[in-house]
Design an enzyme around this catalytic site. Structure first.
Site, PDB file in Angstrom:
ATOM      1  N   ASN A   1       4.674   9.891   7.252  1.00 19.42           N
ATOM      2  CA  ASN A   1       4.810   8.940   8.354  1.00 19.42           C
ATOM      3  C   ASN A   1       5.538   9.559   9.528  1.00 19.42           C
ATOM      4  OD1 ASN A   1       3.368   6.874   7.306  1.00 19.42           O
ATOM      5  ND2 ASN A   1       5.046   5.402   7.258  1.00 19.42           N
TER       6      ASN A   1
ATOM      7  N   PHE B   1      -4.399  10.248  15.831  1.00 16.25           N
ATOM      8  CA  PHE B   1      -2.981  10.023  16.162  1.00 16.25           C
ATOM      9  C   PHE B   1      -2.542  10.831  17.353  1.00 16.25           C
ATOM     10  CE2 PHE B   1      -1.177   7.068  13.071  1.00 16.25           C
ATOM     11  CZ  PHE B   1      -2.332   6.837  12.346  1.00 16.25           C
ATOM     12  N   LEU B   2      -3.504  11.099  18.239  1.00 13.65           N
ATOM     13  CA  LEU B   2      -3.178  11.713  19.533  1.00 13.65           C
ATOM     14  C   LEU B   2      -3.599  10.777  20.654  1.00 13.65           C
ATOM     15  CD1 LEU B   2      -4.142  15.497  19.029  1.00 13.65           C
ATOM     16  CD2 LEU B   2      -1.838  14.503  19.168  1.00 13.65           C
TER      17      LEU B   2
ATOM     18  N   CYS C   1       6.553   0.204   9.773  1.00 15.45           N
ATOM     19  CA  CYS C   1       6.679   1.471   9.043  1.00 15.45           C
ATOM     20  C   CYS C   1       7.237   2.622   9.864  1.00 15.45           C
ATOM     21  CB  CYS C   1       5.330   1.841   8.451  1.00 15.45           C
ATOM     22  SG  CYS C   1       4.814   0.646   7.230  1.00 15.45           S
TER      23      CYS C   1
ATOM     24  N   LYS D   1       5.048 -18.750  -0.945  1.00 13.27           N
ATOM     25  CA  LYS D   1       4.004 -17.715  -0.828  1.00 13.27           C
ATOM     26  C   LYS D   1       3.111 -17.737  -2.067  1.00 13.27           C
ATOM     27  CE  LYS D   1       5.092 -13.546   0.757  1.00 13.27           C
ATOM     28  NZ  LYS D   1       5.605 -12.146   0.818  1.00 13.27           N
TER      29      LYS D   1
ATOM     30  N   THR E   1       8.350   2.279  -0.008  1.00 11.37           N
ATOM     31  CA  THR E   1       8.830   3.514   0.637  1.00 11.37           C
ATOM     32  C   THR E   1      10.326   3.617   0.415  1.00 11.37           C
ATOM     33  OG1 THR E   1       7.102   3.324   2.285  1.00 11.37           O
ATOM     34  CG2 THR E   1       8.975   4.728   2.847  1.00 11.37           C
TER      35      THR E   1
ATOM     36  N   LYS F   1       6.118  10.852   1.337  1.00  9.56           N
ATOM     37  CA  LYS F   1       5.901   9.599   2.070  1.00  9.56           C
ATOM     38  C   LYS F   1       6.609   9.631   3.415  1.00  9.56           C
ATOM     39  CE  LYS F   1       4.989   5.425   3.251  1.00  9.56           C
ATOM     40  NZ  LYS F   1       3.654   5.066   3.737  1.00  9.56           N
TER      41      LYS F   1
ATOM     42  N   PHE G   1      -0.205   4.959   1.361  1.00 12.27           N
ATOM     43  CA  PHE G   1      -0.492   5.442   2.721  1.00 12.27           C
ATOM     44  C   PHE G   1      -1.409   4.446   3.418  1.00 12.27           C
ATOM     45  CE2 PHE G   1       1.666   9.312   1.866  1.00 12.27           C
ATOM     46  CZ  PHE G   1       1.413   9.602   0.543  1.00 12.27           C
TER      47      PHE G   1
ATOM     48  N   ASP H   1       6.303 -12.727  -6.919  1.00  7.91           N
ATOM     49  CA  ASP H   1       7.155 -12.788  -5.733  1.00  7.91           C
ATOM     50  C   ASP H   1       8.206 -13.881  -5.938  1.00  7.91           C
ATOM     51  OD1 ASP H   1       6.604 -11.559  -2.654  1.00  7.91           O
ATOM     52  OD2 ASP H   1       8.014 -13.244  -2.794  1.00  7.91           O
TER      53      ASP H   1
HETATM   54  C1  UDX Z   1       1.324   3.664   9.100  1.00 13.29           C
HETATM   55  C2  UDX Z   1       0.678   4.870   8.441  1.00 13.29           C
HETATM   56  O1  UDX Z   1      -0.508   5.205   9.161  1.00 13.29           O
HETATM   57  C3  UDX Z   1       0.304   4.528   6.991  1.00 13.29           C
HETATM   58  O2  UDX Z   1      -0.235   5.668   6.366  1.00 13.29           O
HETATM   59  C4  UDX Z   1       1.587   4.087   6.267  1.00 13.29           C
HETATM   60  O3  UDX Z   1       1.310   3.753   4.928  1.00 13.29           O
HETATM   61  C5  UDX Z   1       2.201   2.895   6.974  1.00 13.29           C
HETATM   62  O4  UDX Z   1       2.480   3.222   8.346  1.00 13.29           O
HETATM   63  P1  UDX Z   1       0.561   1.404  10.187  1.00 13.29           P
HETATM   64  O5  UDX Z   1       1.976   1.362  10.669  1.00 13.29           O
HETATM   65  O6  UDX Z   1      -0.005   0.208   9.518  1.00 13.29           O
HETATM   66  O7  UDX Z   1       0.377   2.628   9.128  1.00 13.29           O
HETATM   67  O8  UDX Z   1      -0.391   1.687  11.425  1.00 13.29           O
HETATM   68  P2  UDX Z   1      -0.910   2.987  12.180  1.00 13.29           P
HETATM   69  O9  UDX Z   1      -2.340   2.834  12.383  1.00 13.29           O
HETATM   70  O10 UDX Z   1      -0.400   4.210  11.533  1.00 13.29           O
HETATM   71  O11 UDX Z   1      -0.202   2.851  13.640  1.00 13.29           O
HETATM   72  C6  UDX Z   1       1.197   2.875  13.698  1.00 13.29           C
HETATM   73  C7  UDX Z   1       1.597   2.729  15.159  1.00 13.29           C
HETATM   74  O12 UDX Z   1       1.241   3.913  15.885  1.00 13.29           O
HETATM   75  C8  UDX Z   1       0.915   1.568  15.882  1.00 13.29           C
HETATM   76  O13 UDX Z   1       1.867   0.931  16.719  1.00 13.29           O
HETATM   77  C9  UDX Z   1      -0.140   2.244  16.742  1.00 13.29           C
HETATM   78  O14 UDX Z   1      -0.393   1.520  17.937  1.00 13.29           O
HETATM   79  C10 UDX Z   1       0.527   3.566  17.064  1.00 13.29           C
HETATM   80  N1  UDX Z   1      -0.411   4.648  17.352  1.00 13.29           N
HETATM   81  C11 UDX Z   1      -1.246   5.077  16.364  1.00 13.29           C
HETATM   82  C12 UDX Z   1      -0.380   5.257  18.606  1.00 13.29           C
HETATM   83  O15 UDX Z   1       0.385   4.859  19.476  1.00 13.29           O
HETATM   84  N2  UDX Z   1      -1.211   6.302  18.843  1.00 13.29           N
HETATM   85  C13 UDX Z   1      -2.065   6.769  17.886  1.00 13.29           C
HETATM   86  O16 UDX Z   1      -2.791   7.716  18.163  1.00 13.29           O
HETATM   87  C14 UDX Z   1      -2.089   6.137  16.617  1.00 13.29           C
END
Ligand code: UDX
Length: 433
Positions: A208, A249-250, A260, A35, A121, A204, A152, A30
């Site tokens: 997402n 994710f629902l 991300c 860091k 990404t 990717k 991921f 880095d």
């Molecule tokens: C995400 C992808 O899941 C991961 O595969 C990718 O590599 C990076 O981006 P991350 O952003 O770390 O990971 O967290 P994630 O658990 O996916 O949640 C993302 C956002 O969605 C959070 O703010 C979470 O609160 C929100 N979320 C998630 C919801 O609002 N509802 C859900 O059902 C799931």
């Protein structure tokens, strides 16, 4: 195998530690000297379950090192992972200047065959540009291949996600590079999908963006449920039992944040635009997500009537549980809007307090959720930390000025909370007054 990981952020650090855990010799690089010196003193700059133990263990075994010397790391390694940041530019496009800089440095230094892996990404066609940049600066005329290997990893479960992936995506046109990557990932015993580079890069962004689409879909449905007097949790359960949909994710709430989803959705819209396609669906996904947190602030205003001079306890600041990451966390928007209305904010988060203090002022940071509830006119749930589901609600009620909970993540059961004597407002469900 000898690996260099360039960029020791959320992705690079986890990638380096986990490859070391699999028995490889890893050098994490880095440019941030502070860091690197912290890492050399076993101080991990991010909170990620299992990461600290893995870093310390593999450092002790001598197969994980940290340095700022990029050129030395490149020379000593056969596989070079590019894990540097690709932050959004003001117009939403990914800034690839860090990627280009690393590619150029690799070219200037490498004097033997290297596999150069883009794990950051990046927009489709970046692999081509990396290869072109390396060819232009390849002063030793060394042989190389470029591979796209998107990650991921979810924050809060990144180490576990790395060691137990649903799939590994390898995008390359080179049989030699394919065999090297197959050997590298073999210990994980996970399904590997081999594609061309462009398809891997699109996988990717599409992954997402699709996950973000599921979230905005259920949040839009939650708004309909609220007007109809239905229960979005039951709807999510009902549709999620269809294997083609899946319940994950629902979870309706105040929408997605983090480093991300917001960035990747914007980037995918931009990529599509540059390729001549208007990605209306994703534009709506973003619009619904932005609206969701505004709707939540309106719920708070409506339930309090007058926000000015009211004390509001906020539970949860990080963009999601099990992380300290505050990047694009909905809490920052919600707290700023309430402060504009003259509310006094008391806040608690199990892990994100230090990072929150750096970006939010005029907030009373509390050492536990009960302190945040004390003398509060309303208690607002913003991040669904496990410990908030286990609160002693009788104690909370006795501490609050007024037993009102506004739940942005639907962590409580409305009937149960009603029995405890609270007025309860949540997302996509009937209010309990
Ligand atoms: C995400 C992808 O899941 C991961 O595969 C990718 O590599 C990076 O981006 P991350 O952003 O770390 O990971 O967290 P994630 O658990 O996916 O949640 C993302 C956002 O969605 C959070 O703010 C979470 O609160 C929100 N979320 C998630 C919801 O609002 N509802 C859900 O059902 C799931």
């Amino acid at each position: 195998m000898k690996i260099a990981v360039v960029g020791s952020g959320y992705v690079g650090l986890v990638t380096g530690a986990c490859f070391a855990e699999l028995g490889n010799d890893v050098i994490c690089v880095d440019i941030d000297e502070d860091k690197i010196s912290k890492l050399n003193n076993n101080t991990i700059p991010i909170y990620e379950p299992g990461l600290e133990e893995s870093v310390v263990r593999n450092k002790e075994k001598g197969r994980l090192k940290f340095t700022t010397e990029l050129k030395k790391a490149i020379k000593e390694s056969e596989i070079i992972f590019i894990c540097v940041g690709t932050p959004p530019k003001p117009n939403g496009e990914a800034d690839l200047s860090y990627v280009e800089n690393v590619a150029r440095t690799i070219a200037e230094v490498m004097d033997s065959y290297k596999v150069i892996v883009e794990k950051s990404t990046v927009p489709v066609e970046t692999g081509e540009k990396v290869a072109k940049s390396i060819r232009a600066y390849n002063i030793h005329k060394a042989d190389f291949d470029v591979v796209s290997n998107p990650e991921f990893l979810r924050e809060g479960s990144a180490v576990s996600d790395f060691m137990n992936p649903d799939r590994i995506v390898i995008g390359t046109e080179s049989e030699k590079a394919r065999q090297i990557m197959e050997k590298l990932y073999k210990p994980l015993k996970a399904p590997i999908i081999f594609t061309d580079i462009k398809s891997a890069e699109i996988i990717k962004h599409a992954s997402n963006s699709f996950l973000a689409t599921k979230i905005s879909f259920i949040n839009a449905t939650a708004n309909i449920c609220e007007s109809a007097g239905a229960d979005v949790e039951k709807v999510a359960d009902g549709i999620g039992m269809d294997k083609r949909i899946g319940r994950a994710f629902l979870n309706a709430g105040i929408g997605y944040g983090g480093s991300c989803f917001p960035k990747d959705v914007d980037a995918f819209v931009k990529i599509a635009e540059k390729l001549g396609y208007d990605f209306k669906l994703l534009k709506s996904v973003k619009e619904i997500n932005d609206e969701q947190r505004k709707n939540f602030v309106k719920k708070i205003e409506k339930s309090l009537w007058i926000v000015k001079n009211k004390t509001i306890g906020v539970l949860g600041l990080a963009f999601k549980p099990n992380t300290d990451d505050m990047r694009l966390a909905p809490s920052t928007y919600i707290i700023a809007e309430l402060q504009k209305e003259g509310a006094k904010i008391k806040a608690y988060d199990p892990k994100a307090m230090d990072k929150a203090k750096e970006i939010m002022e005029d907030v009373t940071y509390c050492s536990n959720p009960y302190e945040a509830a004390k003398d509060a006119d309303a208690l607002v749930i913003v991040t669904e930390w496990e410990e908030f589901k286990e609160l002693d609600l009788k104690r909370i009620k006795s501490l609050m000025k007024h037993p009102l909970i506004i739940d942005g993540r639907n962590i409580y059961n409305p009937e149960g909370i009603k029995k405890e004597g609270f007025a309860y407002i949540s997302i996509g469900r009937k209010d309990v007054m």
